[in-house]
Design an enzyme around this catalytic site. Structure first.
Site, PDB file in Angstrom:
ATOM      1  N   SER A   1      29.409  -7.607  -3.716  1.00  0.00           N
ATOM      2  CA  SER A   1      30.513  -7.380  -4.640  1.00  0.00           C
ATOM      3  C   SER A   1      31.686  -8.319  -4.335  1.00  0.00           C
ATOM      4  O   SER A   1      31.513  -9.531  -4.320  1.00  0.00           O
ATOM      5  CB  SER A   1      30.930  -5.909  -4.587  1.00  0.00           C
ATOM      6  OG  SER A   1      31.770  -5.563  -5.659  1.00  0.00           O
TER       7      SER A   1
ATOM      8  N   ASP B  52      23.637  -2.230 -12.966  1.00  0.00           N
ATOM      9  CA  ASP B  52      24.988  -2.364 -12.413  1.00  0.00           C
ATOM     10  C   ASP B  52      26.008  -2.362 -13.540  1.00  0.00           C
ATOM     11  O   ASP B  52      25.975  -3.208 -14.432  1.00  0.00           O
ATOM     12  CB  ASP B  52      25.076  -3.675 -11.620  1.00  0.00           C
ATOM     13  CG  ASP B  52      26.340  -3.777 -10.792  1.00  0.00           C
ATOM     14  OD1 ASP B  52      27.292  -3.015 -11.043  1.00  0.00           O
ATOM     15  OD2 ASP B  52      26.373  -4.620  -9.879  1.00  0.00           O
TER      16      ASP B  52
ATOM     17  N   HIS C 135      25.010  -0.832  -8.814  1.00  0.00           N
ATOM     18  CA  HIS C 135      25.842  -1.771  -8.055  1.00  0.00           C
ATOM     19  C   HIS C 135      25.572  -1.724  -6.557  1.00  0.00           C
ATOM     20  O   HIS C 135      25.508  -2.764  -5.899  1.00  0.00           O
ATOM     21  CB  HIS C 135      27.314  -1.459  -8.335  1.00  0.00           C
ATOM     22  CG  HIS C 135      28.269  -2.435  -7.732  1.00  0.00           C
ATOM     23  ND1 HIS C 135      28.308  -3.761  -8.100  1.00  0.00           N
ATOM     24  CD2 HIS C 135      29.244  -2.278  -6.786  1.00  0.00           C
ATOM     25  CE1 HIS C 135      29.252  -4.384  -7.408  1.00  0.00           C
ATOM     26  NE2 HIS C 135      29.834  -3.509  -6.609  1.00  0.00           N
TER      27      HIS C 135
END
Length: 753
Positions: free
Chosen positions: A597, A685, A717
């Site tokens: 991320s 995601d 995610h």
């Protein structure tokens, strides 16, 4: 001597075998206490989980213990029953007296959701909730999950999706000779195609929660009605000790959302958290800055009263055992998605609200602030004055005792060798917690809270003690950015930390894997992480970087990152690497990056800034193109806030906004990347679209950079599915072994032939 093929097979299987060994330690996910007659003996029930890799699922099981108070104020612990597997169970909750247990499960054959009540005589109630057809699926994930008993033990509350019209058969006018339906019928069928907003990442099937009450005596189910339409209630929590006996709860319709609630002391109303959801919903997962308030709904009059501040983010109301005090967490609206919070308290009689602990801008040695997204379900001491909670304190997670009258904070776990403490439950002044460290899997411990003013030292008694894992050592590195590396908007020279995990052999220069965390407002606390320990067992050192902007270091540190993403966080990570290389036995020529991320965002910037410094890189759910996320992420507000730009619901991006976002995006510098990159993404995601990784993958491949993309169709995610998590580790471990040329090691640090 084994053949080369056999040696290659063994080398390829070693990462998988290492991960399998270290992931077998169970995590305690829930605990409940029950008292026997006399109050000296207590029953402790726990629920645990661990990956079952052979079956590609999460194994869940229960354990039972007996706790006996001793004359010296200590505890004697014994196991009361063997472990038992938990099958098909979604939620469970013991009644206030401990005489009943409610279990919500899913029937594997039909897929129906069943709510059952069990006691010493067996099953006393069984209701097929799906067959009743009054609502959709029951919510089983935070912040919605709830299964709450009334004090009279005759009512159960839970949260479910609001019932919608069922799909209709094919339109009759498609059949030759059939008459066309009336306009009203056509309109009703058109409702099937209306878009329903959801709550984003990890909550994509949750849109319109309703609060449901099951009357066990009358065998009736009600969907409650009432709360203002602009509010979104959802998760219900009824404290067993705080709920007085009473009749049928009042009615509340929860139109689209999330609730945390409990009965008022006199049973005349409900205290709940309401989230504003207009004009549209933003992602809730890991976002504690959404507008919400603590409300009181009078069930007789239907009057709904706001108890907390109107423009704030409030959550986690917890009523004291005597029903006189209500504490909750409160944060500012907008800005960083996670930040330092206030602990507030309401006097129930006067409705006067006070701030017990305020936001901490710069931490002291004694207290760094509160950073959790929720208070423990049971957190009050029996004196209705003291509260225990867990929160990040720099790179540790400690248990803090707060005196709500004097605002004195006592750290109950400071200086312990374990770096992460989690409070599971706190009843009758008995603390049940887990503790772990990077080299120590979670242990289950209990303690008796001493009287006020004599809390330290506290004596923890092990219930289930996991052994330390050989082959892993760790330390905390303090990093002080020099003035020359401060950005124009930085707040002084705020220090930060990094956790260094490494094999024990100090005579070997270990290759280093650098891990900046995601978020970006998150923290690597010093907990047990099987994948990080496994990397150490394979011969790598791992650096977990808590750059400025991380939780646990004060609000000033969090705000210092705003408008500086891609700059300050990148420079801090590289500074931590340089300090580790200069002070520890690490190989400066064998460096790799491992991140997800926003951490992957930082890693990509590092690859572009220093293309020859890192020899390998593995990224999960990477952020690479900021402007492209505006229309695909469930948190579009962060794209503006992170760059110091104002956000509003009606804002339309302008050319200057897009340019600013692109200039801060790693994709704009991807032409400089030379390092082999492994990409791992979840197809579902909602936070960072998988198209970010696809775009990056195609660009790097076109430029001849060794790149591999792993696509997990059923994951979101976090990539936390049992099969996905294991597969991701095995692939990035092999990627590092391939590109760093590291000899494999066993758990003692010896090279394997």
């Amino acid at each position: 001597m084994s053949s080369g093929t056999e040696s290659g097979t063994e080398a390829a299987s070693w990462p998988a075998a290492c991960y399998r060994e270290l992931s077998c330690f169970p995590a305690v996910t829930r605990a409940a206490l029950g008292a026997t007659a006399g109050g000296q003996t207590f029953l402790l029930y726990t629920e645990c989980s661990r990956p079952d890799l052979s079956r590609r699922r999460l194994l869940r099981f229960s354990r039972h213990y007996s706790l006996q108070r001793t004359g010296s104020g200590g505890l004697a612990v014994s196991q009361a029953a063997l472990s038992a597997e938990i099958r098909n169970q979604l939620l469970s909750q013991d009644s206030p007296t401990g005489q009943h247990r409610a279990v919500l499960s899913r029937c594997p054959r039909l897929g129906h959701e069943l709510l059952e009540v069990w006691d010493s005589s067996g099953r006393s109630h069984s209701v097929d909730l799906t067959a009743l057809g009054k609502h959709g699926e029951i919510y089983t994930e935070e912040p919605f999950a709830c299964l709450a008993w009334s004090h009279s033990e005759t009512w159960l509350l839970y949260v479910a999706e609001k019932s919608r019209p069922k799909p209709q058969p094919p339109c009759p006018w498609d059949v030759p000779g059939a008459a066309r339906p009336a306009e009203e019928d056509k309109d009703e069928q058109d409702e099937r195609f209306v878009y329903h907003e959801d709550w984003g990442e990890a909550l994509s099937t949750r849109s319109m929660p309703v609060l449901c009450a099951l009357d066990l005596e009358g065998s009736s189910l009600s969907v409650l009605e009432g709360v203002p339409e602009h509010l979104c209630p959802g998760q219900v929590r009824i404290g067993c000790r705080e709920i007085p006996c009473g009749g049928q709860p009042g009615a509340v319709e929860l139109s689209s959302a999330v609730i945390q609630a409990l009965w008022s002391p006199d049973d005349h109303g409900v205290v709940f958290v309401g989230w504003w959801h207009e004009p549209f919903r933003l992602g809730l997962s890991a976002c504690s800055n959404r507008r919400s308030g603590i409300f009181y709904l009078d069930l007789a009059s239907g009057h709904c009263e706001l108890l907390s501040s109107e423009y704030c983010a409030a959550c986690s109301p917890r009523l004291s055992p005597d029903g006189q005090r209500l504490i909750y967490l409160e944060g500012d609206l907008g800005g960083p998605h996670r930040q330092c919070l206030r602990l507030c308290m309401i006097n129930w009689q006067t409705r006067q609200a006070v701030t017990v602990l305020d936001v901490v801008h710069e931490p002291t040695e004694a207290f760094a602030g509160l950073y959790g997204e929720a208070l423990p379900p049971w957190c009050w001491a029996a004196d209705s004055r003291r509260v225990v909670l867990g929160t990040a304190q720099r790179s540790r997670k400690d248990l803090l005792l707060v005196d709500t009258e004097t605002a004195v904070v006592t750290n109950l776990t400071a200086g312990s060798p374990e770096g992460c403490w989690e409070l599971l439950t706190f009843q009758w002044d008995l603390l049940v917690a887990t503790c772990s460290a990077p080299h120590h899997p979670p242990s289950l411990v209990v303690a008796v809270l001493p009287p006020a003013g004599r809390e330290l030292p506290i004596h923890w008694v092990p219930v289930e003690d996991s052994p330390a894992v050989p082959g892993v050592t760790w330390k905390t590195l303090q990093v002080q950015p020099p003035q020359s590396r401060q950005s124009p908007t930085s707040h002084g020279t705020l220090a930060f930390e990094a956790l260094l995990l490494s094999p024990p052999d100090s005579m070997v220069l270990h290759p280093l894997i650098v891990c900046p965390h995601g978020g970006p407002h998150a923290v690597f606390d010093a907990r047990w992480r099987p994948s990080m320990a496994a990397l150490c067992r394979l011969g790598f050192a791992v650096l977990l970087v808590n750059y400025r902007g991380s939780l646990g270091f004060g609000q000033a540190s969090i705000h210092s990152l705003l408008s500086c993403v891609g700059e300050q966080d990148v420079a801090d990570t590289q500074l931590a690497v340089e300090q580790a290389l200069s002070s520890e036995p690490l190989d400066p020529h064998r460096l790799a990056l491992l991140a997800g991320s926003h951490g992957a965002f930082i890693a990509l910037h590092l690859l572009a800034h220093e293309p020859e410094r890192y020899q390998a890189c593995a990224l999960r759910s990477p952020v690479s193109n900021l402007p492209a996320l505006l229309g695909t992420s469930d948190i579009p507000d962060w794209r503006y806030t992170s760059l110091g730009l104002p956000y509003s619901f009606e804002r339309v991006p302008c050319t200057e906004d897009m340019i600013t976002m692109l200039l801060h995006s790693p994709i704009a510098r991807a032409a400089q990347v030379q390092t082999p990159v492994l990409l791992c993404v979840g197809a579902r995601d909602r936070r960072v679209s998988p198209t970010q990784a696809l775009e990056l993958y195609r660009l790097l491949r076109a430029r001849g950079v060794p790149t591999r993309l792993l696509w997990y169709p059923d994951d979101g995610h976090a990539l936390t599915g049992v099969e996905a998590e294991a597969n991701v580790f095995e692939n990035y471990a092999r990627w590092f072994l391939q590109h760093l040329g590291q000899p494999q090691q066993d758990g003692t640090g010896q090279h394997r032939s």
